[in-house]
Design a protein around this motif. Structure first.
Motif, PDB file in Angstrom:
ATOM      1  N   GLU A  79      26.311 -52.525  10.155  1.00  0.00           N
ATOM      2  CA  GLU A  79      26.401 -53.360  11.352  1.00  0.00           C
ATOM      3  C   GLU A  79      25.201 -53.082  12.256  1.00  0.00           C
ATOM      4  O   GLU A  79      24.565 -52.035  12.177  1.00  0.00           O
ATOM      5  CB  GLU A  79      27.702 -53.052  12.109  1.00  0.00           C
ATOM      6  N   GLU A  80      24.879 -54.038  13.121  1.00  0.00           N
ATOM      7  CA  GLU A  80      23.844 -53.850  14.137  1.00  0.00           C
ATOM      8  C   GLU A  80      22.514 -53.406  13.523  1.00  0.00           C
ATOM      9  O   GLU A  80      22.024 -52.308  13.770  1.00  0.00           O
ATOM     10  CB  GLU A  80      24.305 -52.814  15.172  1.00  0.00           C
ATOM     11  N   TYR A  81      21.912 -54.248  12.734  1.00  0.00           N
ATOM     12  CA  TYR A  81      20.665 -53.881  12.079  1.00  0.00           C
ATOM     13  C   TYR A  81      19.583 -54.933  12.291  1.00  0.00           C
ATOM     14  O   TYR A  81      19.835 -56.068  12.700  1.00  0.00           O
ATOM     15  CB  TYR A  81      20.896 -53.658  10.580  1.00  0.00           C
ATOM     16  N   ILE A  82      18.347 -54.529  11.977  1.00  0.00           N
ATOM     17  CA  ILE A  82      17.172 -55.402  11.997  1.00  0.00           C
ATOM     18  C   ILE A  82      16.691 -55.510  10.560  1.00  0.00           C
ATOM     19  O   ILE A  82      16.781 -54.548   9.793  1.00  0.00           O
ATOM     20  CB  ILE A  82      16.062 -54.780  12.877  1.00  0.00           C
ATOM     21  N   LEU A  83      16.182 -56.674  10.174  1.00  0.00           N
ATOM     22  CA  LEU A  83      15.701 -56.869   8.807  1.00  0.00           C
ATOM     23  C   LEU A  83      14.209 -57.195   8.821  1.00  0.00           C
ATOM     24  O   LEU A  83      13.768 -58.056   9.591  1.00  0.00           O
ATOM     25  CB  LEU A  83      16.481 -57.995   8.139  1.00  0.00           C
ATOM     26  N   PHE A  84      13.452 -56.496   7.973  1.00  0.00           N
ATOM     27  CA  PHE A  84      12.012 -56.714   7.839  1.00  0.00           C
ATOM     28  C   PHE A  84      11.693 -57.007   6.376  1.00  0.00           C
ATOM     29  O   PHE A  84      12.144 -56.283   5.481  1.00  0.00           O
ATOM     30  CB  PHE A  84      11.243 -55.463   8.292  1.00  0.00           C
ATOM     31  N   GLY A  85      10.903 -58.044   6.129  1.00  0.00           N
ATOM     32  CA  GLY A  85      10.493 -58.348   4.763  1.00  0.00           C
ATOM     33  C   GLY A  85       9.031 -58.753   4.711  1.00  0.00           C
ATOM     34  O   GLY A  85       8.566 -59.531   5.555  1.00  0.00           O
ATOM     35  N   HIS A  86       8.312 -58.213   3.727  1.00  0.00           N
ATOM     36  CA  HIS A  86       6.906 -58.566   3.550  1.00  0.00           C
ATOM     37  C   HIS A  86       6.714 -59.358   2.268  1.00  0.00           C
ATOM     38  O   HIS A  86       7.201 -58.963   1.194  1.00  0.00           O
ATOM     39  CB  HIS A  86       6.039 -57.306   3.493  1.00  0.00           C
ATOM     40  N   SER A  87       6.018 -60.499   2.343  1.00  0.00           N
ATOM     41  CA  SER A  87       5.640 -61.308   1.187  1.00  0.00           C
ATOM     42  C   SER A  87       6.872 -61.751   0.396  1.00  0.00           C
ATOM     43  O   SER A  87       7.707 -62.484   0.915  1.00  0.00           O
ATOM     44  CB  SER A  87       4.639 -60.528   0.323  1.00  0.00           C
ATOM     45  N   LEU A  88       7.021 -61.321  -0.856  1.00  0.00           N
ATOM     46  CA  LEU A  88       8.253 -61.615  -1.599  1.00  0.00           C
ATOM     47  C   LEU A  88       9.453 -61.067  -0.844  1.00  0.00           C
ATOM     48  O   LEU A  88      10.516 -61.707  -0.791  1.00  0.00           O
ATOM     49  CB  LEU A  88       8.187 -61.011  -3.000  1.00  0.00           C
TER      50      LEU A  88
END
Length: 245
Positions: A79-88
């Motif tokens: 719960e209560e999270y941040i999501l980071f994604g690079h490229s694929l």
């Protein structure tokens, strides 16, 4: 599906939690310097290696089913999270946000593979009867960053590879199209960062994004990996940390 994962904790009890998804042909260990920056600001980072990448088992470059990855994320995130994604990883993060009910509080997309990213589609059609056939992902290491030393490290890293299978490429192309077509489903604060000289993904597709939840920031002279950019690395970090306040 067994996924290798790891976490990095800050020296504080009152921290935010961020999940990081890496790009094609690489692995989560390449983000240690970026993760240290986040840890110093009181952000815990959880990350993992995609199937066929890094320390996760499987044929190199082979993600058998993207929806199994989304299912893994469904069970992995708290719960209560941040999501980071690079490229694929940015594509995977976008599609996950579009389909999950366990949405992050904020989404950060670094040079995400969205929209029309098709390359050699005729070749994929020709070899569609061989779904696990591998070929080069055609990523030129020196198109990744303005920092030549970082490009050299990428090229020599034993856990980095240039492989992708037919079924992975086909899914990636399809999911990238869906991600852009359904971008209005991204209903959380989102930061999209990209370099104006990126040759790895099709940055022209970002112009089609008309979602008021998504703030797009471009970086002059920047290539694909802004976190390794001699011109923009500090600005890249600053924009992210400002967004996370």
């Amino acid at each position: 599906m067994k996924i290798y994962h790891r976490y990095y904790m800050p020296n504080t009890y009152n921290y935010k939690t961020l999940y990081l998804i890496h790009g094609l042909g690489e692995y989560s260990g390449r983000y240690v310097n970026f993760i240290k920056q986040l840890n110093e600001k009181g952000i815990a980072v959880y990350t993992f290696d995609l199937p066929g990448h890094g320390y996760t088992s499987g044929k190199k470059g082979d993600i058998e089913n993207f929806y199994e990855v989304y299912s893994f994320l469904e069970n992995y995130v708290q719960e209560e999270y941040i999501l980071f994604g690079h490229s694929l990883g940015g594509l995977v993060a976008t599609r996950f946000v579009e389909i999950t009910e366990k949405k992050p509080k904020k989404l950060i997309l670094s040079s995400p593979a969205l929209g029309d990213i098709k390359q050699l589609s005729w070749l994929l059609n020709l070899f569609s009867i061989f779904p696990t056939l591998s070929f080069s992902n055609r990523i030129n290491p020196y198109d990744l960053s303005t920092d030549e030393k970082a490009c050299e490290f990428y090229e020599k890293d034993p856990l980095v590879h240039d492989k992708i299978t037919v079924r992975t490429a086909r899914q990636m192309f399809d999911e990238a199209d869906i991600a852009l077509n359904e971008i209005e489903k991204v209903d959380i604060p989102t930061l999209l960062l990209f370099g104006e000289e990126d040759k790895i993904v099709n940055i022209e597709e970002y112009k089609k994004i008309k979602n008021s939840n998504i703030s797009k920031i471009s970086f002059s002279k920047g290539k694909h990996e802004l976190f390794e950019c001699i011109y923009n690395k500090n600005k890249f970090y600053d924009k992210i940390l400002e967004f996370l306040k």
